[in-house]
Design a protein around this motif. Structure first.
Motif, mmCIF file in Angstrom:
data_model
loop_
_atom_site.group_PDB
_atom_site.id
_atom_site.type_symbol
_atom_site.label_atom_id
_atom_site.label_comp_id
_atom_site.label_asym_id
_atom_site.label_seq_id
_atom_site.Cartn_x
_atom_site.Cartn_y
_atom_site.Cartn_z
ATOM 1 N N ALA A 11 0.818 -1.216 0.000
ATOM 2 C CA ALA A 11 0.000 0.000 0.000
ATOM 3 C C ALA A 11 0.851 1.264 0.000
ATOM 4 N N LEU A 12 1.956 1.244 0.726
ATOM 5 C CA LEU A 12 2.787 2.452 0.804
ATOM 6 C C LEU A 12 3.479 2.751 -0.524
ATOM 7 N N GLU A 13 3.780 1.690 -1.303
ATOM 8 C CA GLU A 13 4.374 1.914 -2.622
ATOM 9 C C GLU A 13 3.320 2.419 -3.600
ATOM 10 N N LEU A 14 2.101 1.868 -3.507
ATOM 11 C CA LEU A 14 1.021 2.355 -4.370
ATOM 12 C C LEU A 14 0.763 3.836 -4.123
ATOM 13 N N ARG A 15 0.858 4.224 -2.857
ATOM 14 C CA ARG A 15 0.599 5.627 -2.514
ATOM 15 C C ARG A 15 1.566 6.575 -3.223
ATOM 16 N N LYS A 16 2.797 6.111 -3.480
ATOM 17 C CA LYS A 16 3.793 6.952 -4.142
ATOM 18 C C LYS A 16 3.394 7.289 -5.573
ATOM 19 N N LYS A 17 2.559 6.426 -6.170
ATOM 20 C CA LYS A 17 2.086 6.744 -7.530
ATOM 21 C C LYS A 17 0.604 7.116 -7.536
ATOM 22 N N ASP A 18 0.134 7.572 -6.372
ATOM 23 C CA ASP A 18 -1.245 8.070 -6.226
ATOM 24 C C ASP A 18 -2.283 7.005 -6.570
ATOM 25 N N ARG A 19 -2.028 5.783 -6.107
ATOM 26 C CA ARG A 19 -2.973 4.700 -6.320
ATOM 27 C C ARG A 19 -3.268 4.004 -4.979
ATOM 28 N N ALA A 20 -4.448 3.401 -4.916
ATOM 29 C CA ALA A 20 -4.840 2.655 -3.722
ATOM 30 C C ALA A 20 -5.964 1.701 -4.090
#
Length: 235
Positions: free
Chosen positions: A43-52
Motif C-alpha cells: 500500500a505504501l508503494e502504491l501511494r507513491k504513484k497516487d494509487r490505492a
C-alpha cells in the motif's frame, strides 16, 4: 491463494473470550494487505504513484468465532478483475480445516490525485492470478435500509480512525457498527457497503433500525448522505 497463520490474542477478543466481530474483518483485511506486501505491491508503494485499493463491500458469514489462544489460518485470493473493480474471497479456518468464517468482498482501484476511481494498472493485475470463487451465496453488494432509522450517536472522526489513505479505515466503520448492536446479539452474517470516504474533521451520524431479524447501522453526514451502511443477521 495467499495464506497467513495467526493466533487469537487478548487484545482482539470480546467479553466472552471470542475473536470480536470487527476483529474478524480486521484479520481478513490484514491477510489482503500482507498479500500485497509479499507480491511487491504494498500500500505504501502504491501511494507513491497516487494509487490505492479501497473496499466497496463486504459479505462475511460466521460459522464459529475462535476463542482466546486458538490458532487460526486465513486465506485470500482474487477471483475477478473488471474495469475498476477487483473481487476477493476470504476463508478463516482452524489448523484442522474447520471453517470458522468466509467472505466475499469487492474493491476498486483509486486515483488519489484526482480523487476518482481508475482503471486497474496491468502490472497490478499480473501479480494477482485469479482462482475460482468460493462456493457461497452471492448476495447484493448494495445494503438497502428501512426508512425508520433512529439517530443514536454523533461521532467526530479522530486520527486513530484513519489509514494510509487519510480516510476512515473500513474496519473502523465495522467496529462502530458492531458497538451499536445489542449486548448479546450474536452475528451470523454481515453485509457492509461503503459509499463515501470520511476524513479527519468530518462528523458521523450513527443511525440504527431493526427489521425482522436484521439489524441495520448507517453512518451518515449531517444531511443524511451515507458514508457506510451495514446489515447484520442474527444467529
Amino acid at each position: 491463494m495467499y495464506t497467513i497463520h495467526d493466533r487469537v490474542s487478548y487484545s482482539c477478543i470480546d467479553k466472552d473470550g471470542l475473536l470480536g466481530i470487527s476483529n474478524v474483518v480486521d484479520a481478513l483485511q490484514d491477510c489482503c494487505m500482507f498479500h500485497s506486501e509479499d507480491v511487491g505491491h504494498p500500500a505504501l508503494e502504491l501511494r507513491k504513484k497516487d494509487r490505492a485499493w479501497l473496499v466497496s463491500s463486504w459479505h462475511v458469514v460466521f460459522n464459529r468465532r475462535p476463542v482466546l489462544g486458538e490458532h487460526i489460518t486465513v486465506h485470500t485470493w482474487p477471483y475477478q478483475f473488471k474495469g475498476i473493480f477487483g473481487c476477493r474471497n476470504f476463508l478463516m479456518e482452524t489448523p484442522e480445516k474447520e471453517v470458522l468464517a468466509y467472505a466475499d468482498s469487492q474493491w476498486f482501484y483509486f486515483d488519489s490525485a484526482s480523487g476518482r476511481p481508475a482503471r486497474i494498472d496491468p502490472e497490478e493485475k499480473e501479480v494477482y492470478p485469479t482462482e475460482p470463487p468460493y462456493n457461497m451465496e452471492h448476495v447484493s453488494r448494495k445494503v438497502i435500509c428501512p426508512d425508520n432509522l433512529e439517530l443514536k450517536q454523533v461521532i467526530d472522526v479522530c486520527p486513530n480512525y484513519l489509514d494510509t489513505n487519510n480516510h476512515v479505515n473500513n474496519g473502523q466503520y465495522v467496529r462502530l457498527a458492531v458497538n451499536a448492536l445489542p449486548i448479546d446479539y450474536e452475528v451470523k452474517e454481515l453485509r457492509a457497503e461503503f459509499r463515501l470516504a470520511a476524513r479527519m474533521g468530518d462528523t458521523l451520524y450513527l443511525r440504527t433500525t431493526v427489521q425482522e431479524n436484521l439489524f441495520y447501522v448507517v453512518l451518515t453526514d449531517e444531511e443524511g448522505e451515507p458514508y457506510f451502511l451495514c446489515e447484520f443477521k442474527e444467529a
